[in-house]
Design an enzyme around this catalytic site. Structure first.
Site, short mmCIF file in Angstrom:
data_model
loop_
_atom_site.label_atom_id
_atom_site.label_comp_id
_atom_site.label_asym_id
_atom_site.label_seq_id
_atom_site.Cartn_x
_atom_site.Cartn_y
_atom_site.Cartn_z
N LYS A 86 0.84 -1.20 0.00
CA LYS A 86 0.00 0.00 0.00
C LYS A 86 0.89 1.26 0.00
CE LYS A 86 -2.08 -1.39 3.72
NZ LYS A 86 -2.99 -1.72 4.84
N THR A 131 -8.84 9.70 7.63
CA THR A 131 -8.53 8.42 6.98
C THR A 131 -8.34 7.29 7.99
OG1 THR A 131 -6.19 9.03 7.00
CG2 THR A 131 -7.46 9.54 4.99
N GLY A 150 -8.72 4.03 9.82
CA GLY A 150 -9.36 2.77 9.48
C GLY A 150 -9.15 2.30 8.06
N THR A 151 -8.33 2.99 7.28
CA THR A 151 -8.18 2.61 5.87
C THR A 151 -7.60 1.19 5.71
OG1 THR A 151 -6.08 3.81 5.87
CG2 THR A 151 -7.98 4.92 4.88
N GLY A 152 -6.60 0.84 6.51
CA GLY A 152 -5.98 -0.47 6.37
C GLY A 152 -6.92 -1.60 6.71
N CYS A 153 -7.62 -1.47 7.82
CA CYS A 153 -8.60 -2.48 8.22
C CYS A 153 -9.69 -2.61 7.16
CB CYS A 153 -9.26 -2.10 9.55
SG CYS A 153 -8.11 -1.77 10.89
#
Length: 265
Positions: free
Chosen positions: A175, A206, A208-211
């Site tokens: 990412k 932003t 929580g983007t990874g989860c």
């Protein structure tokens, strides 16, 4: 009415609702699958950061997993915050014994820079968890933690992908959200390569983007999509969620997990 595809998330709780188990379940609902959860840790967390974290016992994590998988069954599993080597190894064993796609988000630090994985657990992630992953989704900080590869430009993302794939996942998504310019991610299995580009939205909310990305990939895999199809669909969903992110508290707000549902209404 028949049951929708079922996805199990194994992750920590975010009391602020923007990341962790809460983000995973919201994502799954928005994408039309039935979300189920195994709680690994409880955090005291808000828009400013993580104020505390308490790990659950391994036996509690194992019991939750077996309870869901043995009765309800799953079409995909997603892992997130696994704070200790003991938890990483227990979850890796559980996932290895479940014959469904597994998306591993090797969570190392929070959006605010708070550590969520003990340094002593890194080797267990490399040798036990990543080898059972269908797709691994590290960000650039997590790549550096796991491989010592520092990514400063797009060409470096190929080196990072090779280093992560050496630990055994079938596919990896590097990412590149921390780079400048467009939001670029690299999906590869070492031979097939997909560069996923999206415009960078001027929105600092932003959390929580990874989860959310990992849960979206797992949701699409549970529907029967191929890995490239699932990752591309997940990228589109997350891009929309970032664009619709909103302020919450006095720090970094969450992405909007319901943006695609609100768009239809």
């Amino acid at each position: 009415m028949s049951a929708p595809p079922r996805v199990l998330t194994v992750a920590g709780s975010d009391s602020g609702g923007g990341a962790g188990i809460q983000a995973d379940l919201k994502t799954m609902l928005a994408l039309g699958v039935h979300g189920m959860s195994v709680l690994t840790a409880v955090t005291a967390q808000n828009s400013l950061g993580v104020q505390g974290a308490w790990e659950l016992p391994v036996e509690a994590v194992r019991a939750q997993y077996r309870s869901v998988v043995d009765d309800i069954g799953v079409q995909a599993v997603k892992t997130g915050m696994l704070s200790s080597a003991e938890l990483v190894e227990a979850v890796a064993d559980l996932v290895a014994g479940t014959d469904v796609p597994a998306v591993v988000d090797p969570v190392g630090v929070s959006k605010h820079g708070d550590p969520l994985l003990a340094a002593s657990a890194l080797d267990s992630v490399r040798t036990r968890l990543l080898p059972v992953a269908t797709v691994a989704t590290p960000n650039l900080d997590e790549v550096a933690q796991l491989t010592d590869v520092r990514v400063g430009s797009e060409p470096d993302m190929r080196r990072a992908a090779e280093a992560v794939l050496a630990f055994g996942p079938r596919w990896v998504v590097i990412k590149g959200g921390h780079l400048s310019g467009d939001a670029v991610d690299l999906l590869t299995d070492g031979s097939e390569e997909h560069w996923l580009r999206a415009p960078r939205h001027d929105n600092r909310h932003t959390h929580g983007t990874g989860c959310t990305l990992a849960s979206a990939i797992a949701s699409e895999l549970a529907k029967g999509r191929s890995v490239p199809e699932a990752v591309m669909a997940a990228k589109d969903y997350v891009t929309g969620a970032i664009a619709a992110g909103f302020a919450l508290g006095t720090g970094i707000g969450p992405v909007n997990h319901a943006w695609n549902l609100q768009k239809r209404s």
